[in-house]
Design an enzyme around this catalytic site. Structure first.
Site, PDB file in Angstrom:
ATOM      1  N   GLY A   7      20.610  67.209  41.037  1.00  0.00           N
ATOM      2  CA  GLY A   7      19.783  66.318  41.859  1.00  0.00           C
ATOM      3  C   GLY A   7      20.677  65.552  42.817  1.00  0.00           C
ATOM      4  CG  LEU A   8      18.942  64.378  46.585  1.00  0.00           C
ATOM      5  CD1 LEU A   8      17.847  63.585  47.304  1.00  0.00           C
ATOM      6  CD2 LEU A   8      19.829  65.096  47.596  1.00  0.00           C
ATOM      7  CB  SER A   9      24.360  60.944  45.493  1.00  0.00           C
ATOM      8  OG  SER A   9      25.034  59.771  45.124  1.00  0.00           O
ATOM      9  N   GLY A  10      22.400  59.450  43.145  1.00  0.00           N
ATOM     10  CA  GLY A  10      21.480  58.337  42.893  1.00  0.00           C
ATOM     11  C   GLY A  10      20.146  58.762  42.308  1.00  0.00           C
ATOM     12  CB  SER A  11      18.569  62.046  41.643  1.00  0.00           C
ATOM     13  OG  SER A  11      19.622  62.691  40.955  1.00  0.00           O
ATOM     14  N   GLY A  12      19.625  59.934  39.348  1.00  0.00           N
ATOM     15  CA  GLY A  12      19.535  59.515  37.945  1.00  0.00           C
ATOM     16  C   GLY A  12      20.200  60.484  36.970  1.00  0.00           C
ATOM     17  CE  LYS A  13      23.884  64.352  40.026  1.00  0.00           C
ATOM     18  NZ  LYS A  13      23.479  63.444  41.125  1.00  0.00           N
TER      19      LYS A  13
ATOM     20  CB  SER B 209      25.221  71.645  40.921  1.00  0.00           C
ATOM     21  OG  SER B 209      24.285  70.914  40.154  1.00  0.00           O
TER      22      SER B 209
HETATM   23  N1  PPS Z   1      30.009  63.536  50.680  1.00  0.00           N
HETATM   24  C1  PPS Z   1      29.496  63.290  49.469  1.00  0.00           C
HETATM   25  N2  PPS Z   1      28.342  63.893  49.103  1.00  0.00           N
HETATM   26  C2  PPS Z   1      27.840  63.650  47.870  1.00  0.00           C
HETATM   27  N3  PPS Z   1      28.414  62.835  46.941  1.00  0.00           N
HETATM   28  C3  PPS Z   1      29.583  62.226  47.286  1.00  0.00           C
HETATM   29  C4  PPS Z   1      30.157  62.422  48.541  1.00  0.00           C
HETATM   30  N4  PPS Z   1      31.298  61.678  48.601  1.00  0.00           N
HETATM   31  C5  PPS Z   1      31.424  61.054  47.432  1.00  0.00           C
HETATM   32  N5  PPS Z   1      30.403  61.386  46.617  1.00  0.00           N
HETATM   33  C6  PPS Z   1      30.308  60.942  45.203  1.00  0.00           C
HETATM   34  O1  PPS Z   1      30.644  62.095  44.446  1.00  0.00           O
HETATM   35  C7  PPS Z   1      29.628  62.394  43.500  1.00  0.00           C
HETATM   36  C8  PPS Z   1      29.169  63.844  43.613  1.00  0.00           C
HETATM   37  O2  PPS Z   1      30.106  64.684  43.058  1.00  0.00           O
HETATM   38  P1  PPS Z   1      29.676  66.102  42.500  1.00  0.00           P
HETATM   39  O3  PPS Z   1      30.914  66.707  41.940  1.00  0.00           O
HETATM   40  O4  PPS Z   1      28.512  65.942  41.616  1.00  0.00           O
HETATM   41  O5  PPS Z   1      29.221  66.850  43.844  1.00  0.00           O
HETATM   42  S1  PPS Z   1      28.962  68.405  44.060  1.00  0.00           S
HETATM   43  O6  PPS Z   1      28.234  68.920  42.892  1.00  0.00           O
HETATM   44  O7  PPS Z   1      30.257  69.054  44.223  1.00  0.00           O
HETATM   45  O8  PPS Z   1      28.169  68.500  45.309  1.00  0.00           O
HETATM   46  C9  PPS Z   1      28.453  61.523  43.826  1.00  0.00           C
HETATM   47  O9  PPS Z   1      28.110  61.029  42.550  1.00  0.00           O
HETATM   48  P2  PPS Z   1      26.643  60.976  42.019  1.00  0.00           P
HETATM   49  O10 PPS Z   1      26.092  59.813  42.761  1.00  0.00           O
HETATM   50  O11 PPS Z   1      26.833  60.717  40.560  1.00  0.00           O
HETATM   51  O12 PPS Z   1      25.898  62.233  42.290  1.00  0.00           O
HETATM   52  C10 PPS Z   1      28.955  60.465  44.766  1.00  0.00           C
HETATM   53  O13 PPS Z   1      29.181  59.278  44.035  1.00  0.00           O
HETATM   54  N1  ADP Z   2      13.722  56.853  35.629  1.00  0.00           N
HETATM   55  C1  ADP Z   2      14.994  56.722  35.975  1.00  0.00           C
HETATM   56  N2  ADP Z   2      15.884  57.654  35.576  1.00  0.00           N
HETATM   57  C2  ADP Z   2      17.201  57.529  35.931  1.00  0.00           C
HETATM   58  N3  ADP Z   2      17.709  56.524  36.684  1.00  0.00           N
HETATM   59  C3  ADP Z   2      16.853  55.578  37.112  1.00  0.00           C
HETATM   60  C4  ADP Z   2      15.479  55.645  36.785  1.00  0.00           C
HETATM   61  N4  ADP Z   2      14.864  54.582  37.346  1.00  0.00           N
HETATM   62  C5  ADP Z   2      15.829  53.886  37.983  1.00  0.00           C
HETATM   63  N5  ADP Z   2      17.028  54.460  37.833  1.00  0.00           N
HETATM   64  C6  ADP Z   2      18.292  53.936  38.406  1.00  0.00           C
HETATM   65  O1  ADP Z   2      18.738  54.842  39.402  1.00  0.00           O
HETATM   66  C7  ADP Z   2      20.165  54.845  39.444  1.00  0.00           C
HETATM   67  C8  ADP Z   2      20.639  56.280  39.257  1.00  0.00           C
HETATM   68  O2  ADP Z   2      22.052  56.317  39.342  1.00  0.00           O
HETATM   69  P1  ADP Z   2      22.899  57.461  38.664  1.00  0.00           P
HETATM   70  O3  ADP Z   2      22.448  57.710  37.282  1.00  0.00           O
HETATM   71  O4  ADP Z   2      24.349  57.115  38.876  1.00  0.00           O
HETATM   72  O5  ADP Z   2      22.480  58.721  39.551  1.00  0.00           O
HETATM   73  P2  ADP Z   2      23.317  60.050  39.861  1.00  0.00           P
HETATM   74  O6  ADP Z   2      24.208  60.312  38.676  1.00  0.00           O
HETATM   75  O7  ADP Z   2      22.278  61.102  40.053  1.00  0.00           O
HETATM   76  O8  ADP Z   2      24.088  59.743  41.110  1.00  0.00           O
HETATM   77  C9  ADP Z   2      20.656  53.936  38.329  1.00  0.00           C
HETATM   78  O9  ADP Z   2      20.934  52.667  38.893  1.00  0.00           O
HETATM   79  C10 ADP Z   2      19.437  53.858  37.400  1.00  0.00           C
HETATM   80  O10 ADP Z   2      19.365  52.641  36.673  1.00  0.00           O
END
Ligand code: PPS
Ligand code: ADP
EC number: 2.7.1.25
Length: 213
Positions: free
Chosen positions: A39-45, A113
């Site tokens: 899922g997207l960054s910030g999606s909740g993975k 991913s």
């Molecule tokens: N350009 C760019 N695009 C997306 N994300 C970025 C980027 N630069 C830094 N980050 C931080 O790196 C985390 C994503 O790393 P991943 O290894 O999951 O990415 S990937 O699967 O290779 O696309 C991602 O973490 P998550 O927020 O946990 O998804 C970001 O915090």
């Molecule tokens: N239902 C939910 N499931 C997962 N995260 C949630 C949910 N609702 C709100 N959030 C918030 O969304 C953010 C997700 O961040 P994070 O887990 O680091 O996402 P990712 O790993 O996909 O980047 C956290 O601050 C979390 O508390």
């Protein structure tokens, strides 16, 4: 055009080991698998994967969580966010996950991913029922409003290039095993959805409190 380096060495021969996967699985008494969160960054993975791992741990299951941010501090610290680096990132994670499954663990991976073909390659490394794709489906606007690390703001300002969802693509899973809508469900409910799937499909055993939700 991305140039891929494929080197095979016909002089490297597989060495059979005395202790095999079946032996490790028997000792651990669990069905190993990969819970592949995408899922997207910030999606909740990371949040959901962490909560699921904690729940499995409480139930006595042997697990290991590979998280994008953490793995990029070590094993994959040489990789950035170009297409070729993301492909290599996921290739390595697929291979490491396969080794952990071979060791008998329930592996959780939390990586964006973004490319279907790379997730497909990771899936093809293990048996068909050892790979569970979990789509953490959170719309870009919500991820951006959460912006837990302030990265979307930086990406919008142009300070981060190739940012997923903004300047780099994300290909949604077409048929994920588990589809989680984090707008509709709390973290606890998302966790229960995953745990209930594992019980229903025989990966772990349930207890009298399960299915209470
Ligand atoms: N350009 C760019 N695009 C997306 N994300 C970025 C980027 N630069 C830094 N980050 C931080 O790196 C985390 C994503 O790393 P991943 O290894 O999951 O990415 S990937 O699967 O290779 O696309 C991602 O973490 P998550 O927020 O946990 O998804 C970001 O915090
Ligand atoms: N239902 C939910 N499931 C997962 N995260 C949630 C949910 N609702 C709100 N959030 C918030 O969304 C953010 C997700 O961040 P994070 O887990 O680091 O996402 P990712 O790993 O996909 O980047 C956290 O601050 C979390 O508390």
């Amino acid at each position: 055009m991305i140039e891929k380096k494929h080197e095979t060495n016909e002089n490297i021969i597989w060495h059979k080991q005395h202790v095999e996967k079946e032996d490790r699985v028997r000792v651990l008494s669990q069905k190993p698998c990969i819970l592949w969160f995408t899922g997207l960054s910030g999606s909740g993975k990371s949040t959901i994967a962490n909560a699921v791992e904690l729940e499995l741990f409480k139930r006595g299951r042997k697990t290991y969580l590979l998280d994008g941010d953490n793995v990029r501090h070590g094993l994959n610290k040489d990789l950035g966010f170009s297409e070729i680096d993301r492909i290599e990132n996921i290739r390595r994670i697929g291979e490491v996950s396969k080794l952990f499954v071979d060791s008998g663990l329930i592996v959780l991976t939390a990586f964006i991913s973004p490319f279907r073909s790379d997730r497909q390659i990771a899936k093809s490394l293990v048996k068909y029922d050892e790979f569970i794709e979990i789509f953490v489906d959170t719309p870009l606007e919500i991820c951006e409003s959460r912006d837990p690390k302030g990265l979307y703001k930086k990406a919008r300002e142009g300070a981060i290039k190739n940012f997923t969802g903004i300047s780099s693509p994300y290909e949604e899973p077409e048929e994920p095993h588990i589809h989680i809508n984090t707008e509709k469900h709390t973290v606890q409910e998302c966790t229960d959805i995953v745990i209930n799937h594992l019980i229903k499909h025989g990966y772990i055993q349930g207890d009298e409190n399960d299915y209470a939700i």
